[in-house]
Design an enzyme around this catalytic site. Structure first.
Site: not given
Ligand code: GLN
Length: 321
Positions: A269, A72, A251, A75, A199
């Protein structure tokens, strides 16, 4: 910015060495991520690197050269590109409020009628990429993010994990659901599969702490005495992205993280966190074990200690030392 003096660099290197040592002595490495491929990564790893504008990486410690999946953190890259491409029209499609719910929640999206809370949770990032796909097409949108990274890493070639791509595709039901909900409310233009591709690719990009710290310098753009229009837009975008990182980047752990560090940051993550000391430093930290919110357990702890030791907080009275 003035060049850092040798003494300051030495103090920073000492702080990183101590923190890396302390991390190996803590009482737990955190939990493995849910993702099948990511969960196979050895949790007992920790790395950190700090880059200064105009200088690149000035100090690092631990497993700072080991590549990991940025997930993420990507993003903020697609956000930068979409914001650059379409300007403030972006905010008709995605909000700027913290969520308080898990990063992949469908509840927010239903409650706010397909308008994601912010671009740093999954629903918001998917809508941002939908905008990029409308503008450039699916393959080009993925390519644009990769080129952006390689440009900011002075041509380093970025690698992707095929295993992570595959497991993200297979585990992508919730993200597909988010896209359908946004589409149901008229806030999604493309076929979900066309948006899923860029994505998944941007999430599966692999960088080391060194590279992440260098990449983060795009959020500390030079401020020339007479900025032209493009400079001004770049500076404004960076400030806005940093504001969003401070309020939404970790988050539903964003409030707690801001309290502990006073720094804008974005986690993934894969266990990576990019944190920025505005005007001063970009920090890449990585440890794969996660906390309850899906943020790197030791990454958060290390950033708290670094911010304390270096007086690195956007709320520091004396300014960073
Ligand atoms: N690939 C992960 C997802 O879409 C990315 C989410 C993350 O890093 N929090 O669930």
């Amino acid at each position: 910015m003035a060049k850092t003096k040798r003494g300051e660099r030495a103090a920073l290197q000492r702080a990183l060495d101590e923190i890396a040592q302390e991390m190996h002595e803590t009482d737990g490495w955190g939990m493995p991520p849910e993702d099948e491929a990511l969960s196979r990564v050895d949790l007992h790893q920790f790395g950190i690197a700090v880059a200064f504008p105009g200088e690149g990486v000035v100090a690092s410690a631990g497993d700072a050269q080991v590549p990991f999946s940025i997930q993420s953190i990507s993003k903020i890259l697609s956000l930068e590109l979409a914001h650059e491409a379409i300007g403030d029209a972006l905010w008709k499609r995605v909000g700027r409020e913290p969520s308080g719910n898990p990063f992949d929640t469908v509840i927010d999206l239903e409650q706010y009628k397909g308008y994601p809370r912010n671009p740093l949770v999954n629903a918001g990032a998917l809508v941002v990429i939908d905008l990029l796909v409308s503008k450039y097409g699916s393959d080009e949108a993925a390519h644009a993010v990769r080129s952006f990274v390689e440009k900011h890493l002075d041509g380093d070639k970025v690698t992707f994990s095929d295993e992570v791509i595959e497991s993200s595709r297979q585990g992508g039901d919730q993200n597909t659901a988010l896209m359908h909900i946004a589409r149901h409310f008229g806030n999604f233009d493309n076929e979900p599969a066309k948006v899923m591709l860029p994505y998944v690719l941007q999430c599966a990009m692999e960088l080391s702490c060194h590279q992440l710290a260098r990449l983060g310098l795009f959020l500390i753009p030079p401020e020339p005495p007479k900025p032209d229009d493009a400079d001004q837009r770049r500076i404004k975008r960076a400030r806005r992205i940093l504001s969003l990182m401070l309020t939404c980047g970790m988050y539903d752990g964003s409030g707690e993280f801001a309290y502990r560090t006073g720094l804008p940051a974005k986690s993934g993550v894969g266990g990576g966190i990019l944190a920025v000391v505005p005007g001063t430093a970009s920090i890449g930290v990585w440890s794969p074990g996660l906390d309850e919110a899906g943020n790197s357990r030791l990454g958060v702890m290390a950033l708290e200690r670094l911010s304390d030791r270096m007086n690195w907080s956007v709320f520091a009275n004396r300014g960073p030392v």
